[in-house]
Design a protein around this motif. Structure first.
Motif, PDB file in Angstrom:
ATOM      1  N   TYR A 178       0.857  -1.186   0.000  1.00 36.91           N
ATOM      2  CA  TYR A 178       0.000   0.000   0.000  1.00 36.91           C
ATOM      3  C   TYR A 178       0.892   1.234   0.000  1.00 36.91           C
ATOM      4  O   TYR A 178       2.022   1.208   0.498  1.00 36.91           O
ATOM      5  CB  TYR A 178      -0.930   0.028   1.214  1.00 36.91           C
ATOM      6  CG  TYR A 178      -0.212   0.167   2.535  1.00 36.91           C
ATOM      7  CD1 TYR A 178       0.066   1.421   3.073  1.00 36.91           C
ATOM      8  CD2 TYR A 178       0.228  -0.957   3.228  1.00 36.91           C
ATOM      9  CE1 TYR A 178       0.750   1.554   4.263  1.00 36.91           C
ATOM     10  CE2 TYR A 178       0.899  -0.833   4.425  1.00 36.91           C
ATOM     11  CZ  TYR A 178       1.162   0.422   4.940  1.00 36.91           C
ATOM     12  OH  TYR A 178       1.852   0.537   6.118  1.00 36.91           O
ATOM     13  N   SER A 218      -1.879   1.638   7.767  1.00 39.86           N
ATOM     14  CA  SER A 218      -2.753   0.776   6.965  1.00 39.86           C
ATOM     15  C   SER A 218      -2.232  -0.653   6.913  1.00 39.86           C
ATOM     16  O   SER A 218      -2.593  -1.419   6.018  1.00 39.86           O
ATOM     17  CB  SER A 218      -2.875   1.339   5.548  1.00 39.86           C
ATOM     18  OG  SER A 218      -3.555   2.571   5.563  1.00 39.86           O
ATOM     19  N   LYS A 220      -1.914  -4.370   8.603  1.00 42.46           N
ATOM     20  CA  LYS A 220      -2.454  -5.325   9.562  1.00 42.46           C
ATOM     21  C   LYS A 220      -1.283  -5.992  10.272  1.00 42.46           C
ATOM     22  O   LYS A 220      -0.481  -6.687   9.649  1.00 42.46           O
ATOM     23  CB  LYS A 220      -3.297  -6.370   8.831  1.00 42.46           C
ATOM     24  CG  LYS A 220      -3.815  -7.494   9.717  1.00 42.46           C
ATOM     25  CD  LYS A 220      -4.490  -8.550   8.876  1.00 42.46           C
ATOM     26  CE  LYS A 220      -4.865  -9.759   9.728  1.00 42.46           C
ATOM     27  NZ  LYS A 220      -5.426 -10.852   8.893  1.00 42.46           N
ATOM     28  N   GLN A 234       0.281  -8.621   3.397  1.00 40.03           N
ATOM     29  CA  GLN A 234       0.174  -7.310   2.740  1.00 40.03           C
ATOM     30  C   GLN A 234       1.509  -6.926   2.121  1.00 40.03           C
ATOM     31  O   GLN A 234       2.022  -5.845   2.350  1.00 40.03           O
ATOM     32  CB  GLN A 234      -0.240  -6.246   3.750  1.00 40.03           C
ATOM     33  CG  GLN A 234      -1.734  -6.133   3.981  1.00 40.03           C
ATOM     34  CD  GLN A 234      -2.063  -5.047   4.986  1.00 40.03           C
ATOM     35  OE1 GLN A 234      -1.958  -5.234   6.186  1.00 40.03           O
ATOM     36  NE2 GLN A 234      -2.458  -3.884   4.498  1.00 40.03           N
ATOM     37  N   GLU A 313      -4.220  -0.565  -3.498  1.00 40.00           N
ATOM     38  CA  GLU A 313      -5.048  -1.708  -3.129  1.00 40.00           C
ATOM     39  C   GLU A 313      -6.336  -1.720  -3.942  1.00 40.00           C
ATOM     40  O   GLU A 313      -6.716  -0.709  -4.533  1.00 40.00           O
ATOM     41  CB  GLU A 313      -5.366  -1.650  -1.637  1.00 40.00           C
ATOM     42  CG  GLU A 313      -4.140  -1.751  -0.748  1.00 40.00           C
ATOM     43  CD  GLU A 313      -4.466  -1.476   0.709  1.00 40.00           C
ATOM     44  OE1 GLU A 313      -4.212  -2.358   1.553  1.00 40.00           O
ATOM     45  OE2 GLU A 313      -4.980  -0.371   0.999  1.00 40.00           O
ATOM     46  N   LYS A 317     -10.586  -2.789   0.815  1.00 41.04           N
ATOM     47  CA  LYS A 317      -9.432  -2.216   1.503  1.00 41.04           C
ATOM     48  C   LYS A 317      -9.130  -0.813   0.980  1.00 41.04           C
ATOM     49  O   LYS A 317      -8.857   0.106   1.754  1.00 41.04           O
ATOM     50  CB  LYS A 317      -8.212  -3.119   1.331  1.00 41.04           C
ATOM     51  CG  LYS A 317      -8.200  -4.323   2.264  1.00 41.04           C
ATOM     52  CD  LYS A 317      -6.911  -5.073   2.138  1.00 41.04           C
ATOM     53  CE  LYS A 317      -6.791  -6.136   3.215  1.00 41.04           C
ATOM     54  NZ  LYS A 317      -6.600  -5.577   4.547  1.00 41.04           N
ATOM     55  N   ARG A 318      -9.172  -0.666  -0.346  1.00 45.91           N
ATOM     56  CA  ARG A 318      -8.917   0.656  -0.916  1.00 45.91           C
ATOM     57  C   ARG A 318     -10.024   1.643  -0.544  1.00 45.91           C
ATOM     58  O   ARG A 318      -9.764   2.804  -0.217  1.00 45.91           O
ATOM     59  CB  ARG A 318      -8.803   0.543  -2.431  1.00 45.91           C
ATOM     60  CG  ARG A 318      -8.440   1.864  -3.098  1.00 45.91           C
ATOM     61  CD  ARG A 318      -8.482   1.754  -4.592  1.00 45.91           C
ATOM     62  NE  ARG A 318      -8.131   3.024  -5.223  1.00 45.91           N
ATOM     63  CZ  ARG A 318      -8.369   3.310  -6.490  1.00 45.91           C
ATOM     64  NH1 ARG A 318      -8.969   2.427  -7.270  1.00 45.91           N
ATOM     65  NH2 ARG A 318      -8.020   4.473  -6.991  1.00 45.91           N
ATOM     66  N   LYS A 321      -9.510   2.823   2.983  1.00 47.88           N
ATOM     67  CA  LYS A 321      -8.215   3.452   3.279  1.00 47.88           C
ATOM     68  C   LYS A 321      -8.274   4.960   3.049  1.00 47.88           C
ATOM     69  O   LYS A 321      -7.726   5.746   3.824  1.00 47.88           O
ATOM     70  CB  LYS A 321      -7.109   2.846   2.420  1.00 47.88           C
ATOM     71  CG  LYS A 321      -5.732   3.484   2.655  1.00 47.88           C
ATOM     72  CD  LYS A 321      -4.691   2.871   1.761  1.00 47.88           C
ATOM     73  CE  LYS A 321      -3.312   3.467   2.051  1.00 47.88           C
ATOM     74  NZ  LYS A 321      -3.237   4.914   1.804  1.00 47.88           N
ATOM     75  N   LYS A 324      -9.425   7.447   5.941  1.00 45.54           N
ATOM     76  CA  LYS A 324      -8.832   7.343   7.272  1.00 45.54           C
ATOM     77  C   LYS A 324      -8.073   8.602   7.706  1.00 45.54           C
ATOM     78  O   LYS A 324      -8.255   9.102   8.816  1.00 45.54           O
ATOM     79  CB  LYS A 324      -7.910   6.134   7.343  1.00 45.54           C
ATOM     80  CG  LYS A 324      -8.638   4.828   7.531  1.00 45.54           C
ATOM     81  CD  LYS A 324      -7.742   3.631   7.348  1.00 45.54           C
ATOM     82  CE  LYS A 324      -6.528   3.669   8.241  1.00 45.54           C
ATOM     83  NZ  LYS A 324      -5.707   2.465   8.104  1.00 45.54           N
ATOM     84  N   CYS A 360     -13.306   2.054   9.858  1.00 46.91           N
ATOM     85  CA  CYS A 360     -12.410   1.860   8.707  1.00 46.91           C
ATOM     86  C   CYS A 360     -11.343   0.822   9.032  1.00 46.91           C
ATOM     87  O   CYS A 360     -11.035  -0.043   8.204  1.00 46.91           O
ATOM     88  CB  CYS A 360     -11.753   3.188   8.320  1.00 46.91           C
ATOM     89  SG  CYS A 360     -12.871   4.356   7.519  1.00 46.91           S
ATOM     90  N   ARG A 364     -11.056  -3.022   7.410  1.00 45.53           N
ATOM     91  CA  ARG A 364      -9.789  -3.393   6.769  1.00 45.53           C
ATOM     92  C   ARG A 364      -9.067  -4.513   7.528  1.00 45.53           C
ATOM     93  O   ARG A 364      -7.987  -4.927   7.138  1.00 45.53           O
ATOM     94  CB  ARG A 364      -8.874  -2.168   6.680  1.00 45.53           C
ATOM     95  CG  ARG A 364      -9.276  -1.172   5.606  1.00 45.53           C
ATOM     96  CD  ARG A 364      -8.345   0.037   5.625  1.00 45.53           C
ATOM     97  NE  ARG A 364      -6.946  -0.351   5.485  1.00 45.53           N
ATOM     98  CZ  ARG A 364      -6.342  -0.587   4.318  1.00 45.53           C
ATOM     99  NH1 ARG A 364      -7.022  -0.458   3.182  1.00 45.53           N
ATOM    100  NH2 ARG A 364      -5.079  -0.935   4.271  1.00 45.53           N
ATOM    101  N   GLU A 366      -7.610  -4.463  10.500  1.00 48.11           N
ATOM    102  CA  GLU A 366      -6.370  -3.965  11.099  1.00 48.11           C
ATOM    103  C   GLU A 366      -6.598  -3.733  12.598  1.00 48.11           C
ATOM    104  O   GLU A 366      -7.384  -2.877  12.985  1.00 48.11           O
ATOM    105  CB  GLU A 366      -5.933  -2.658  10.433  1.00 48.11           C
ATOM    106  CG  GLU A 366      -5.637  -2.812   8.954  1.00 48.11           C
ATOM    107  CD  GLU A 366      -5.675  -1.486   8.203  1.00 48.11           C
ATOM    108  OE1 GLU A 366      -5.489  -1.519   6.974  1.00 48.11           O
ATOM    109  OE2 GLU A 366      -5.911  -0.438   8.830  1.00 48.11           O
TER     110      GLU A 366
END
Length: 387
Positions: A178, A218, A220, A234, A313, A317-318, A321, A324, A360, A364, A366
């Motif tokens: 990312y 971003s 995890k 990732q 991404e 996920k995108r 992101k 955020k 968010c 995702r 995370e």
């Protein structure tokens, strides 16, 4: 689509009349009339293809491709003698010598299997070395002396100690999947019939000693012990080992000159003008050869040596992101204004914004547990305010 990302790599020759880059060819790359094609492609022992380019002054290399997030599941479970010898070789960054062999045997004196020996090496490195960036010098020799370095040094040492015990290992060079220029390096070791097993000693160190370092990122993250045997999934890979032989041969015809050489095992090294016995220290994602002979040469920065890359991404996920960063800014600003002005509307706004911000992270995947707790607390606080 959730398991794929788009990599956008760009390099422009602003340094000299003719510049030579080498890079591992992305498996999914397709060339068109706008792409510079490699002048030579060579199969290398890692199973990858090494591309060699020639870029004239102001010419650009631009690669945009979609790739699956990296996993060892698709890697081979058996290894030829030639491959085994390659992943047991002695290198400058990860030397197999008296010092590393003695240390590896001391660390693993109580372990029997290769898997448990690798685990003991993992714990030893996490416990005895400190993460800093940038390191004062590259390579295992410097790392053993200073006992501090970045992900590269952590990885070089793991490779060296495994190889000293005849456990095939490699330093994997790549990037977090990312954002811009999120370079990272980690390890894999090989067990016959099990295949390549992921290890990340530097991330294990950070999660153990600096657990909040990636708190709002971003990425995890995992519990530190889980970085022996898996990753968070990732990552993309640029090269499946370091010190890859450069073909056509890297020729050091000119005397190297740079105002700021890096150090490799304490010795000056001019990145982009020298090689390690004809090999690139590492390809992230490229290694270049350019000519620079006097101090009137343009200032060389990171983009001249590595190019630039951005990874986008896909899917949910995108989607989650993007908001955020500005959600956190809005939440903090409105919370600060509410502290000064004590407004009902400001209080509702900042609490609601924090709730969306926490969601968010959860969507995702995370740090789900901690952000679920934050979400619950903030939701109760908002309901209390509304009541």
């Amino acid at each position: 689509m959730g398991k794929t990302v788009t990599v956008d790599f760009f390099y422009r020759n602003e340094l000299c009349e003719k510049l030579e880059p080498w890079m591992i060819m992305p498996p999914a790359i397709q060339f068109n009339e706008n792409n510079v094609k490699p002048d030579q492609v060579t199969n290398i022992p890692t199973g990858e293809k090494l591309g060699y380019y020639i870029l004239n002054k102001d010419q650009s290399l631009h690669l945009n491709y979609e790739i699956e997030l990296y996993s060892t599941k698709n890697e081979k479970k058996t290894m030829t003698d030639e491959e085994r010898n390659f992943y047991l070789r002695n290198t400058i960054l990860s030397p197999i010598n008296t010092e590393t062999t003695k240390l590896a045997k001391e660390i693993t004196s109580q372990q029997k299997s290769d898997h448990e020996k690798a685990r003991a090496i993992f714990h030893y490195i996490v416990e005895n070395y400190r993460y800093i960036y940038p390191p004062s010098s590259r390579g295992v020799h410097s790392f053993l002396e200073a006992k501090e370095g970045d992900c590269g040094e952590f990885s070089f040492l793991f490779t060296a100690l495994c190889r000293a015990l005849k456990i095939p290992a490699r330093t994997v060079v790549g990037s977090w999947a990312y954002g811009k220029m999120n370079a990272h390096v980690w390890n894999e070791f090989f067990i016959e019939d099990e295949g390549w097993i992921s290890v990340d000693t530097s991330m294990a160190y950070i999660q153990k000693k600096q657990p909040f370092r990636f708190f709002d990122s971003s990425l995890k993250t995992l519990h530190w012990k889980k970085y022996f045997g898996e990753t968070e999934g990732q990552r993309v890979v640029f090269s499946k080992d370091t010190e890859i032989e450069l073909l056509p041969k890297y020729k050091n015809d000119e005397e190297a000159f740079t105002l700021n050489p890096i150090l490799i095992n304490g010795d000056p090294f001019c990145w982009g003008q020298q090689s390690l016995n004809g090999r690139a220290p590492y390809l992230q994602p490229i290694y270049v050869k350019y000519e620079q002979n006097d101090d009137s040469f343009p200032l060389v920065d990171t983009s001249h040596l590595f190019g630039t890359w951005k990874i986008r991404e896909h899917g949910i996920k995108r989607f989650f992101k993007r908001p955020k960063e500005f959600l956190l800014m809005i939440a903090l600003l409105t919370m600060a204004f509410n502290f000064v002005f004590q407004s009902f509307y400001l209080e509702v706004t900042y609490k609601l914004t924090f709730i969306i911000f926490f969601l968010c992270f959860i969507f995702r995947r995370e740090r789900i547990i901690i952000f679920s707790v934050f979400l619950l607390v903030m939701t109760l606080s908002l309901l209390s305010t509304l009541n």
